[in-house]
Design an enzyme around this catalytic site. Sequence first.
Site, PDB file in Angstrom:
ATOM      1  N   ARG A 145      10.189 -28.758   4.953  1.00  0.00           N
ATOM      2  CA  ARG A 145      11.045 -28.096   4.483  1.00  0.00           C
ATOM      3  C   ARG A 145      12.135 -28.571   5.542  1.00  0.00           C
ATOM      4  NH1 ARG A 145      10.695 -23.808   0.315  1.00  0.00           N
ATOM      5  NH2 ARG A 145      12.578 -22.933   0.754  1.00  0.00           N
ATOM      6  N   TYR A 148      16.280 -31.002   5.011  1.00  0.00           N
ATOM      7  CA  TYR A 148      16.725 -29.995   3.991  1.00  0.00           C
ATOM      8  C   TYR A 148      17.930 -28.806   5.157  1.00  0.00           C
ATOM      9  CZ  TYR A 148      18.979 -28.449  -0.036  1.00  0.00           C
ATOM     10  OH  TYR A 148      20.167 -27.971  -1.102  1.00  0.00           O
ATOM     11  N   ARG A 191      12.260 -25.453  -8.602  1.00  0.00           N
ATOM     12  CA  ARG A 191      12.564 -24.462  -8.907  1.00  0.00           C
ATOM     13  C   ARG A 191      11.960 -23.166  -9.964  1.00  0.00           C
ATOM     14  NH1 ARG A 191      17.319 -25.858  -6.243  1.00  0.00           N
ATOM     15  NH2 ARG A 191      16.186 -24.129  -5.076  1.00  0.00           N
ATOM     16  N   VAL A 192      11.732 -21.490  -8.874  1.00  0.00           N
ATOM     17  CA  VAL A 192      11.142 -20.964  -9.044  1.00  0.00           C
ATOM     18  C   VAL A 192      11.550 -20.578 -10.853  1.00  0.00           C
ATOM     19  CG1 VAL A 192      12.702 -18.844  -8.111  1.00  0.00           C
ATOM     20  CG2 VAL A 192       9.884 -19.148  -8.438  1.00  0.00           C
ATOM     21  N   GLN A 214       8.008 -12.371  -1.187  1.00  0.00           N
ATOM     22  CA  GLN A 214       9.279 -13.004  -0.664  1.00  0.00           C
ATOM     23  C   GLN A 214      10.630 -12.897  -1.606  1.00  0.00           C
ATOM     24  OE1 GLN A 214       6.887 -14.152  -1.684  1.00  0.00           O
ATOM     25  NE2 GLN A 214       7.599 -16.832  -2.228  1.00  0.00           N
ATOM     26  N   ARG A 216      14.703 -13.206  -3.470  1.00  0.00           N
ATOM     27  CA  ARG A 216      16.049 -14.467  -3.341  1.00  0.00           C
ATOM     28  C   ARG A 216      17.181 -12.885  -4.096  1.00  0.00           C
ATOM     29  NH1 ARG A 216      12.813 -16.643  -0.705  1.00  0.00           N
ATOM     30  NH2 ARG A 216      12.568 -19.048  -0.443  1.00  0.00           N
TER      31      ARG A 216
HETATM   32  N1  UDP Z   1       8.496 -20.597  -6.105  1.00  0.00           N
HETATM   33  C1  UDP Z   1       6.877 -19.419  -6.172  1.00  0.00           C
HETATM   34  N2  UDP Z   1       6.706 -20.316  -7.287  1.00  0.00           N
HETATM   35  C2  UDP Z   1       7.467 -21.325  -7.425  1.00  0.00           C
HETATM   36  C3  UDP Z   1       8.582 -22.238  -7.453  1.00  0.00           C
HETATM   37  C4  UDP Z   1       8.715 -21.507  -6.510  1.00  0.00           C
HETATM   38  O1  UDP Z   1       6.438 -18.295  -6.191  1.00  0.00           O
HETATM   39  O2  UDP Z   1       6.368 -22.530  -8.694  1.00  0.00           O
HETATM   40  C5  UDP Z   1       8.750 -19.571  -4.882  1.00  0.00           C
HETATM   41  C6  UDP Z   1       9.257 -20.614  -3.168  1.00  0.00           C
HETATM   42  O3  UDP Z   1       8.311 -20.290  -2.474  1.00  0.00           O
HETATM   43  C7  UDP Z   1      10.017 -19.511  -2.952  1.00  0.00           C
HETATM   44  C8  UDP Z   1      10.538 -18.681  -4.182  1.00  0.00           C
HETATM   45  O4  UDP Z   1      10.515 -19.224  -5.293  1.00  0.00           O
HETATM   46  O5  UDP Z   1      10.286 -17.989  -2.148  1.00  0.00           O
HETATM   47  C9  UDP Z   1      12.094 -19.488  -4.680  1.00  0.00           C
HETATM   48  O6  UDP Z   1      12.164 -20.780  -4.762  1.00  0.00           O
HETATM   49  P1  UDP Z   1      13.009 -22.369  -4.782  1.00  0.00           P
HETATM   50  O7  UDP Z   1      12.478 -23.502  -4.754  1.00  0.00           O
HETATM   51  O8  UDP Z   1      13.247 -21.963  -6.511  1.00  0.00           O
HETATM   52  O9  UDP Z   1      14.109 -21.856  -4.467  1.00  0.00           O
HETATM   53  P2  UDP Z   1      14.328 -21.681  -2.466  1.00  0.00           P
HETATM   54  O10 UDP Z   1      12.848 -22.067  -2.256  1.00  0.00           O
HETATM   55  O11 UDP Z   1      14.775 -23.068  -2.184  1.00  0.00           O
HETATM   56  O12 UDP Z   1      15.106 -20.569  -2.526  1.00  0.00           O
END
Ligand code: UDP
Length: 316
Positions: A145, A148, A191-192, A214, A216
């Site tokens: 990762r 990025y 994306r989540v 975790q 966000r």
């Molecule tokens: N995530 C999850 N399920 C998914 C996609 C993402 O649990 O289907 C988790 C991911 O591991 C992270 C959080 O959700 O902890 C946000 O992920 P995203 O890719 O949307 O954003 P970023 O990691 O760049 O903040």
Amino acid sequence: MPILVSGGDGFIGRSIVDRLLFAGYSILVIDNHISSFPRKDTKNSNYCIFEKDISHIDVNDVPKVSGVIHLASIASPLVYKDNPSLVIDSNTLGTRNLIDIAKRDKVRILYASTSEIYGQLNDQITKGTGIKENEFSVTKLLTERSCYASAKRLGEELIVNFKRQGGDAGNFRLFNVYGKNMDLKHVGYGRVIPNFFNQMKKGEPVQIFGTGRQSRSFLWIDDAVDAILGLFFYEGELPSAVNIGRNESISIIDLAETISNVLGVSYKTSFLPGDEDDPQWRIPNTDLISALTGWKAKVSLREGLKMIADAEKIND
Ligand code: UDP
């Protein structure tokens, strides 16, 4: 002269370009359409598209512009894990090319960076106040990762170096922007929020990576556009880096619950291993952008999720 928006057909770029076109500006988009679609409505004579990769453009082919907003980059871990050079090139070689254009035309360049560069912060340091722009970066190196954050950090360095040489330049760091049509091109783009919507609507288990504890801070797209354009048109000197985000956070488990409430469906969860360097929390401190431009996020997470659900009902 047009404003150059790199990545202007992408998820965030499209909304910025729409807003600028609506306000009467002329726009030149450079986009390679790897993670976006060409616009269908290109009849607007104020919109011009170069379908090119900013990492490999010849700067002499680009006409004179009145400003540069640099958004072009892959943002999905799913895509860049398989092809790190895509994210590295657009944020380093691409940033250099766009700086050359800004230098040539003596105009402002604003570069989209990310909260990801802060990495894994110690809870005690900043959780109370949110992450400030001068916070240290605590990231693991050479993971799947890390390309990025590393690429974005280098892009920021190039921008600040240009600024030190007298250029009109600044970086902004986005914290999890979401909105409608996030994954039009890649269903399951990674994306989540779109993932959870898709899984719940299909009645599939919601896939939670890691513990789901975790957290966000999610920012509605129109709030992000207000903030970015507020900085772009800010009349003073831009700071080196400015956070753009909503200073409220939610755990991934609670996000799933909130989306299910908004959709009015029940759901099951399936827990999968998370990335070893997935940041455990992220809350921005947004005092700087508020002081500069008076900006504050307006749309709550629930309101934003509801707007997505309503839009999807119309499309169904
Ligand atoms: N995530 C999850 N399920 C998914 C996609 C993402 O649990 O289907 C988790 C991911 O591991 C992270 C959080 O959700 O902890 C946000 O992920 P995203 O890719 O949307 O954003 P970023 O990691 O760049 O903040």
